[in-house]
Design an enzyme around this catalytic site. Structure first.
Site, short mmCIF file in Angstrom:
data_model
loop_
_atom_site.label_atom_id
_atom_site.label_comp_id
_atom_site.label_asym_id
_atom_site.label_seq_id
_atom_site.Cartn_x
_atom_site.Cartn_y
_atom_site.Cartn_z
N ASP A 136 0.85 -1.22 0.06
CA ASP A 136 0.03 0.05 -0.02
C ASP A 136 0.72 1.44 0.08
O ASP A 136 0.26 2.27 -0.26
CB ASP A 136 -0.77 0.06 1.10
CG ASP A 136 -2.15 -0.98 1.20
OD1 ASP A 136 -1.98 -1.76 0.07
OD2 ASP A 136 -2.71 -1.18 2.13
N GLY A 179 -5.59 -1.45 -1.49
CA GLY A 179 -5.14 -0.19 -0.93
C GLY A 179 -6.38 0.34 0.16
O GLY A 179 -7.29 0.67 -0.26
O1 F6P Z 1 -1.08 -5.40 3.43
C1 F6P Z 1 -1.89 -4.51 2.80
C2 F6P Z 1 -2.99 -5.37 2.20
O2 F6P Z 1 -2.66 -5.92 0.90
C3 F6P Z 1 -4.32 -4.23 1.65
O3 F6P Z 1 -3.89 -3.65 0.57
C4 F6P Z 1 -5.60 -5.35 1.69
O4 F6P Z 1 -6.69 -4.59 2.26
C5 F6P Z 1 -5.03 -6.17 2.88
O5 F6P Z 1 -3.55 -6.30 3.22
C6 F6P Z 1 -5.76 -7.51 2.52
O6 F6P Z 1 -5.28 -8.35 3.64
P1 F6P Z 1 -5.22 -9.97 3.71
O7 F6P Z 1 -4.30 -10.64 3.22
O8 F6P Z 1 -5.61 -10.15 5.15
O9 F6P Z 1 -6.74 -10.15 2.78
#
Ligand code: F6P
Length: 343
Positions: free
Chosen positions: A129, A172
């Protein structure tokens, strides 16, 4: 010195490159020894380790993900019994003198609290992000944007064949950097960021005018964009740091556009975790390597409670507390650069 390395939070391309640089430089320059904690803070709480030596890390530069695994375990969350004391106990039992925590705002937030409690720790920032305020860039972002742009280029050609509006949802959570840079590099007609209240009537106008000149609208929308009701976010499952699992911005936008543009044909593509996978770009390999090297020098010189950070072209260590205070969102000035231009 025996150093424990962990990778926490959402993974990103370049994590393995940090581990490689840290272990090689630490071993060769300073005679350090290393262990890897598995799955972020979960491995520290449980004392779950793997050996890390030069032979293990040497092939890692080009490999996506993290060989240590990751989790969103929060040692400071309600319900975790005395997280700081458990971390301290495990480090003593495993004879680990210091930690290198590689992560984003959450992982480094825990590192900040551990440092305040007297546990020796340094950090290296990562997140696709690119929203940490104490560094000009985090590794993972460059790869994520390139992957998103490649996808948009492909979606644009099929969109053109079918005279369709192609809606592309990118990651994001709070900051729209991925959407902003993807939209610019892919020549999107509309880009919607989490930082703004989108004017959906204006988005519909652009969609109509792009179609009227015989082109297929390309619309990039950030997963955190405010295109659906508050309810959706309120009811979403949350992780141990309280973050809602996002999704559905592309579908919500499609719904709004279909209501405003009669006869519109659209398709929604959610790029999601595709942006987090695969081999890091050259820029991310370099930044990750530099962060790993900087973190090791901080440990060697006793510059604890700090995080590697890019300022211009230089990598410095900055206090961890600075790193996790404020998120770096897209400023109005960046949005103003493109305001009023129809691509
Ligand atoms: O690390 C940031 C991110 O990739 C964000 O952009 C996104 O909302 C989130 O992690 C998704 O996380 P997870 O892997 O827990 O679905």
């Amino acid at each position: 010195m025996r150093v424990g390395i962990l990778t926490g939070g959402g993974d990103c391309p370049g994590l393995n490159a940090v581990i490689r640089a840290a272990v090689l430089a630490g071993t060769q320059r300073h005679g350090m020894e290393f262990v890897g904690f598995l799955d972020g803070w979960r491995g520290v709480l449980d004392g779950d380790t793997v050996p890390l030596d030069e032979e293990t890390v040497r092939p890692l530069l080009t490999i996506g993900g993290t060989i240590l695994g990751s989790s969103r375990t929060n040692p400071l969350a309600d319900g975790v019994d005395d997280g700081v004391a458990r971390v301290r106990k495990q480090l003593t039992a495993l004879e680990v003198d210091a930690l290198l925590a590689i992560g984003g705002e959450d992982t480094l937030g825990v590192a900040t609290a551990l440092h305040a409690a007297g546990i020796p720790v340094v950090g290296a920032p990562k997140t696709i992000d690119d929203d940490l305020s104490a560094t000009d860039a985090t590794f993972g972002f460059d790869t994520a944007v390139q992957t998103a742009v490649d996808a948009c280029d492909r979606l644009a050609t099929t969109g053109a064949s079918h005279h369709r509006a192609m809606i592309v949802e990118v990651m994001g959570r709070h900051a729209g950097w991925i959407a902003l840079h993807t939209g610019m590099a892919a020549g999107a007609h509309v880009t919607i960021l989490p930082e703004e209240d989108p004017d959906l009537d204006a988005v519909a106008d652009v969609t109509r005018s792009v179609l009227a000149r015989g082109q297929a609208p390309l619309i990039v929308v950030s997963e955190g964009a405010k295109v659906h009701g508050e309810e959706a976010a309120k009811n979403a499952p949350r992780d141990a740091f309280g973050h809602a699992q996002l999704g559905g911005a592309g579908d919500a936008l499609e719904h709004e556009l279909l209501a405003r543009v009669p006869g519109l044909s659209t398709r929604v593509t959610v790029l999601g975790h595709l942006l987090r996978g695969g081999t890091p770009s050259a820029a991310d390999r370099i930044l990750a390597t530099r962060f790993g090297l900087s973190a090791i020098e901080a440990l060697a010189s006793g510059n604890l409670g700090t995080m590697a950070s890019l300022h211009g072209v230089e990598v410095h260590q900055v206090p961890l507390a600075e790193a996790t205070g404020v998120l770096r969102t897209v400023p109005d000035a960046r949005r103003a650069e493109t305001a009023g231009v129809r691509w």
